[in-house]
Scaffold this motif. Structure first.
Motif, PDB file in Angstrom:
ATOM      1  N   ARG A 162       0.856  -1.185   0.000  1.00 42.45           N
ATOM      2  CA  ARG A 162       0.000   0.000   0.000  1.00 42.45           C
ATOM      3  C   ARG A 162       0.895   1.240   0.000  1.00 42.45           C
ATOM      4  O   ARG A 162       1.645   1.472   0.954  1.00 42.45           O
ATOM      5  N   ASN A 163       0.767   2.039  -1.053  1.00 38.83           N
ATOM      6  CA  ASN A 163       1.606   3.230  -1.156  1.00 38.83           C
ATOM      7  C   ASN A 163       1.375   4.201  -0.009  1.00 38.83           C
ATOM      8  O   ASN A 163       2.294   4.920   0.406  1.00 38.83           O
ATOM      9  N   GLN A 164       0.164   4.228   0.499  1.00 39.73           N
ATOM     10  CA  GLN A 164      -0.142   5.147   1.577  1.00 39.73           C
ATOM     11  C   GLN A 164       0.685   4.839   2.826  1.00 39.73           C
ATOM     12  O   GLN A 164       1.069   5.742   3.576  1.00 39.73           O
ATOM     13  N   THR A 165       0.985   3.563   3.034  1.00 38.56           N
ATOM     14  CA  THR A 165       1.818   3.169   4.173  1.00 38.56           C
ATOM     15  C   THR A 165       3.227   3.735   4.026  1.00 38.56           C
ATOM     16  O   THR A 165       3.823   4.238   4.983  1.00 38.56           O
ATOM     17  N   ALA A 166       3.766   3.643   2.804  1.00 38.87           N
ATOM     18  CA  ALA A 166       5.106   4.177   2.543  1.00 38.87           C
ATOM     19  C   ALA A 166       5.123   5.692   2.683  1.00 38.87           C
ATOM     20  O   ALA A 166       6.074   6.270   3.233  1.00 38.87           O
ATOM     21  N   LYS A 167       4.082   6.363   2.212  1.00 34.58           N
ATOM     22  CA  LYS A 167       4.020   7.822   2.321  1.00 34.58           C
ATOM     23  C   LYS A 167       3.983   8.253   3.782  1.00 34.58           C
ATOM     24  O   LYS A 167       4.623   9.243   4.165  1.00 34.58           O
ATOM     25  N   ALA A 168       3.239   7.511   4.584  1.00 36.51           N
ATOM     26  CA  ALA A 168       3.179   7.826   6.016  1.00 36.51           C
ATOM     27  C   ALA A 168       4.560   7.668   6.659  1.00 36.51           C
ATOM     28  O   ALA A 168       4.969   8.474   7.508  1.00 36.51           O
ATOM     29  N   PHE A 169       5.284   6.630   6.245  1.00 33.39           N
ATOM     30  CA  PHE A 169       6.645   6.413   6.730  1.00 33.39           C
ATOM     31  C   PHE A 169       7.547   7.583   6.349  1.00 33.39           C
ATOM     32  O   PHE A 169       8.302   8.116   7.175  1.00 33.39           O
ATOM     33  N   GLN A 170       7.476   8.012   5.081  1.00 36.38           N
ATOM     34  CA  GLN A 170       8.292   9.131   4.596  1.00 36.38           C
ATOM     35  C   GLN A 170       7.953  10.422   5.346  1.00 36.38           C
ATOM     36  O   GLN A 170       8.848  11.198   5.718  1.00 36.38           O
ATOM     37  N   ASP A 171       6.666  10.639   5.571  1.00 33.17           N
ATOM     38  CA  ASP A 171       6.237  11.857   6.276  1.00 33.17           C
ATOM     39  C   ASP A 171       6.760  11.869   7.709  1.00 33.17           C
ATOM     40  O   ASP A 171       7.144  12.918   8.230  1.00 33.17           O
ATOM     41  N   ARG A 172       6.787  10.704   8.353  1.00 34.20           N
ATOM     42  CA  ARG A 172       7.320  10.616   9.719  1.00 34.20           C
ATOM     43  C   ARG A 172       8.813  10.928   9.730  1.00 34.20           C
ATOM     44  O   ARG A 172       9.298  11.618  10.636  1.00 34.20           O
ATOM     45  N   VAL A 173       9.545  10.420   8.749  1.00 30.09           N
ATOM     46  CA  VAL A 173      10.971  10.719   8.661  1.00 30.09           C
ATOM     47  C   VAL A 173      11.183  12.227   8.496  1.00 30.09           C
ATOM     48  O   VAL A 173      12.020  12.833   9.185  1.00 30.09           O
ATOM     49  N   CYS A 174      10.418  12.836   7.606  1.00 31.70           N
ATOM     50  CA  CYS A 174      10.564  14.282   7.360  1.00 31.70           C
ATOM     51  C   CYS A 174      10.211  15.085   8.606  1.00 31.70           C
ATOM     52  O   CYS A 174      10.866  16.098   8.912  1.00 31.70           O
ATOM     53  N   LYS A 175       9.200  14.652   9.330  1.00 36.39           N
ATOM     54  CA  LYS A 175       8.812  15.338  10.555  1.00 36.39           C
ATOM     55  C   LYS A 175       9.963  15.299  11.569  1.00 36.39           C
ATOM     56  O   LYS A 175      10.286  16.320  12.195  1.00 36.39           O
ATOM     57  N   VAL A 176      10.596  14.148  11.689  1.00 34.48           N
ATOM     58  CA  VAL A 176      11.741  14.013  12.602  1.00 34.48           C
ATOM     59  C   VAL A 176      12.888  14.938  12.184  1.00 34.48           C
ATOM     60  O   VAL A 176      13.502  15.614  13.015  1.00 34.48           O
ATOM     61  N   LEU A 177      13.156  14.992  10.870  1.00 36.30           N
ATOM     62  CA  LEU A 177      14.255  15.839  10.386  1.00 36.30           C
ATOM     63  C   LEU A 177      13.995  17.311  10.683  1.00 36.30           C
ATOM     64  O   LEU A 177      14.917  18.070  11.012  1.00 36.30           O
ATOM     65  N   CYS A 178      12.730  17.722  10.586  1.00 36.50           N
ATOM     66  CA  CYS A 178      12.383  19.143  10.787  1.00 36.50           C
ATOM     67  C   CYS A 178      12.229  19.500  12.255  1.00 36.50           C
ATOM     68  O   CYS A 178      12.297  20.674  12.619  1.00 36.50           O
TER      69      CYS A 178
END
Length: 352
Positions: free
Chosen positions: A335-351
């Motif tokens: 499910r692409n949405q699962t991967a997008k959620a993962f990417q968004d969490r990584v970006c949130k941590v970086l910011c």
């Protein structure tokens, strides 16, 4: 995600010029539309930020008493932005040359690029754009629409036939319409437009080919040269197309981050690339992602989505003011949405 799929991830501190984190960063994965980053950076490096995509009209024959007895050649430059405004301008140009009647033929010249209409490794059942060097609205209707524009502008067509033929060297230039690379990049990156990306890929190819027909292989040569310039082995990757539609593309998170670093360090590239990238929570393909988080308005990155693949690569600013480059490629995702959620969490941590 690490247990059930492949994840290639790298985060690089551009300000300190050092790696912050990597996981499977050299693993070869399909980039999907983050391939457009590779195309954009190569194009800006090779063509420059002032590059213009041009469509030209030439003619042979004689003009006398308002009549052109001869032929018109429409020479395509694979400009995906050609529209009715450009066609109307071409018709007006004929009037400025004193032409109100044409007796002859109107030819399409698509010789700028090879005859292949699809990219290497594209899926046969996808609704892919046909790669034509002379088109209007992605369709092979340039001559038809030009004839309509000429008629609307009261140009009389006497026994005019249409077809496809290469423009002879002896033909004289009638008119040129152009669009700049920034216009192309905005739609290509913000909306992830595959047709625009392939058009830019062939602009690179044409610059390599010079006076001969451009081939996708020429653009690949330019990409490989840039890979070598950023300190990596060009033979370790597979470059198939400019948009990321191809299933034959194989790159790594490390490669994308190296290219992002190269662009950041070269303002002639970065100043054109950065404004074209989607902004988290604001516009483009990131408009609805990372809203109400520290990443909103901060992350500027290119998304990528194909069946089983989701990717994200770009820039953000950490709380200490350091500029970061990152790449996340998820492959084998149900499910692409699962991967997008993962990417968004990584970006949130970086910011944060």
């Amino acid at each position: 995600m690490f247990e059930v799929s492949q994840v290639g991830l790298m985060v690089y501190d551009l300000t300190d010029d050092q790696m912050l984190y990597e996981r499977n960063a050299r693993q070869l994965l399909r980039p999907a539309s983050t391939m457009k980053l590779i195309t954009a950076i190569t194009a800006l490096d090779h063509l420059g930020g002032d590059y213009q995509l041009k469509t030209r009209l030439y003619y042979t024959g004689d003009i006398a008493e308002g009549k052109l007895v001869g032929d018109i050649y429409c020479v395509g430059g694979f400009d995906p932005m050609v529209d009715d405004t450009d066609l109307a301008a071409f018709a007006q140009n004929l009037h400025r040359l004193g032409i109100d009647t044409l007796q002859g033929n109107i030819y399409a010249d698509n010789s700028m690029k090879e005859a292949l209409e699809y990219g290497e490794g594209w899926c046969w059942d996808d609704d892919n754009p046909r790669l034509n060097a002379l088109s209007v609205g992605r369709r092979d209707v340039f001559i038809e629409q030009l004839v309509k524009a000429m008629t609307r502008d009261s140009i009389v067509l006497q026994d005019v036939r249409t077809g496809e033929w290469r423009c002879p060297d002896t033909a004289a230039l009638m008119a040129v319409r152009s669009h700049n690379i920034d216009e192309l990049l905005l739609r290509m990156m913000k909306k992830s437009d595959n047709f625009y990306a392939e058009a830019l890929f062939y602009q690179i190819a044409k610059a390599i080919a010079e006076h001969r027909t451009a081939k996708a292989a020429d653009a690949r040569t330019a990409v490989k040269r840039l890979i070598r310039n950023v300190g990596l082995d060009e033979n370790s990757y597979r470059i198939a197309d400019g948009s990321g539609l191809s299933l034959y593309n194989y790159v790594s998170a490390e490669l994308l981050v190296r290219l992002l670093r190269y662009a950041w360090r070269n303002n002639r590239i970065y100043s054109h690339l950065l404004p074209s990238l989607p902004v988290a929570g604001i516009d483009g393909t990131l408009e609805k992602r990372m809203r109400k988080t520290a990443a909103e308005g901060n992350v500027r990155a290119k998304t990528g989505t194909l069946t089983g693949i989701s990717s994200l690569a770009g820039y953000c600013t950490a709380v200490n003011g350091h500029e970061l480059a990152f790449c996340i490629i998820n492959q084998g995702v149900l499910r692409n949405q699962t991967a997008k959620a993962f990417q968004d969490r990584v970006c949130k941590v970086l910011c944060e």
